[in-house]
Design an enzyme around this catalytic site. Sequence first.
Site, short mmCIF file in Angstrom:
data_model
loop_
_atom_site.label_atom_id
_atom_site.label_comp_id
_atom_site.label_asym_id
_atom_site.label_seq_id
_atom_site.Cartn_x
_atom_site.Cartn_y
_atom_site.Cartn_z
N CYS A 142 1.02 -1.23 0.00
CA CYS A 142 0.11 0.11 -0.03
C CYS A 142 0.99 1.13 -0.08
O CYS A 142 1.59 1.27 -1.11
CB CYS A 142 -0.89 0.11 1.25
N LYS A 163 -12.72 7.94 -1.61
CA LYS A 163 -12.03 6.71 -1.06
C LYS A 163 -12.44 5.38 -2.03
O LYS A 163 -13.68 5.21 -2.07
CB LYS A 163 -12.16 6.32 0.39
N SER A 192 -8.36 0.05 0.47
CA SER A 192 -8.77 1.02 1.15
C SER A 192 -7.78 1.86 1.21
O SER A 192 -6.70 1.97 1.75
CB SER A 192 -8.74 0.32 2.80
N HIS A 235 -4.83 -4.59 -0.28
CA HIS A 235 -4.25 -5.30 1.09
C HIS A 235 -4.70 -7.06 1.33
O HIS A 235 -5.70 -7.30 1.72
CB HIS A 235 -5.14 -4.60 2.33
N GLU A 237 -3.25 -8.79 2.86
CA GLU A 237 -2.94 -9.42 4.14
C GLU A 237 -4.16 -9.15 5.24
O GLU A 237 -4.22 -9.56 6.29
CB GLU A 237 -1.75 -8.82 4.79
N ARG A 249 -15.12 2.64 12.59
CA ARG A 249 -14.30 3.70 12.99
C ARG A 249 -14.98 5.01 12.53
O ARG A 249 -15.03 6.16 13.11
CB ARG A 249 -13.10 3.48 12.75
#
Length: 305
Positions: A142, A163, A192, A235, A237, A249
């Site tokens: 990233c 985003k 993300s 991502h 992972e 969040r």
Amino acid sequence: MPIKLPAALPAYDVLSEEGVMVLDEATAARQDIRPLRIALLNLMPKKIQTENQFARLIGATPLQIELSLIRMSEHRTKNTAAAHMAEFYRPFADVRDEKFDGLIITGAPIEHLPFEEVTYWDELTEVFDWTQTNVHSTFGVCWGGMAMINYFHGVKKHLLDQKLFGCLRHQNTAPNSPYLRGFSDDCVIPVSRWTEMRQDEIDAAPALKTLITSDDAGPALIEDPTHRALYVFNHFEYDSVTLKQEYDRDIGNGTPINVPANYFPNDDPTEQPQNRWRSHAHLLYGNWINEIYQTTHFEMDKIGT
């Protein structure tokens, strides 16, 4: 063979409970084998979560892996206990004379900043140069991958109007690559980020090769043979619930955010998300570890020569 971790590291118990083979220091020392030395330069605020994610992937191969945790020398994290950092992490300044078979450089939640305005940018560029003499293969993830490709090739980071957020479909554009052994023709990857790297600018750097791309998210996995590196902008992972945690969040903070695309069943955030990328994540990092094993030097002092 398992991954070698300190018995007190939280990832040791987490991975053991998941069935991943782990070794403590004493058991590993009894095995007459040179483990692959893999370092994790962890720039993420949630250090323990990130440790678990990457240890899970690199610990699933048949090889013995010795994981070293590294941090920026002067940067102090606000989200992880100081005792944890002191016990398990070493500053880059303390490892610069060592050699590693592999290095993972994580993302960081600073993508809105120009690279040169990042407080630890000067030291990070020292790390990038250090990889050319002290690391056999580097994996930038990233923001970490964007920073590396910018530093070595001048490829720019571009801010997005909104985003990129969700589980997006990607295409395998290099099925013969050793890093994509076992990959399907397409796959889902969690995304993300507020920034992108553009394909035409990557193509302008002759040494770079795009291995995975997306109609919705652009280039995702880039090979850089000249610098013995891979750059992934998304991502693999991530845990099953990581995107949900980020969504919750932002909702809790009152930050405007879309429901992550193609993530929750029926795009309903009250539903439990299902993991559709785990197998490809293990394939990618397993292939990377295998390539390191096949090509690294047995004598550590020859790495980077």
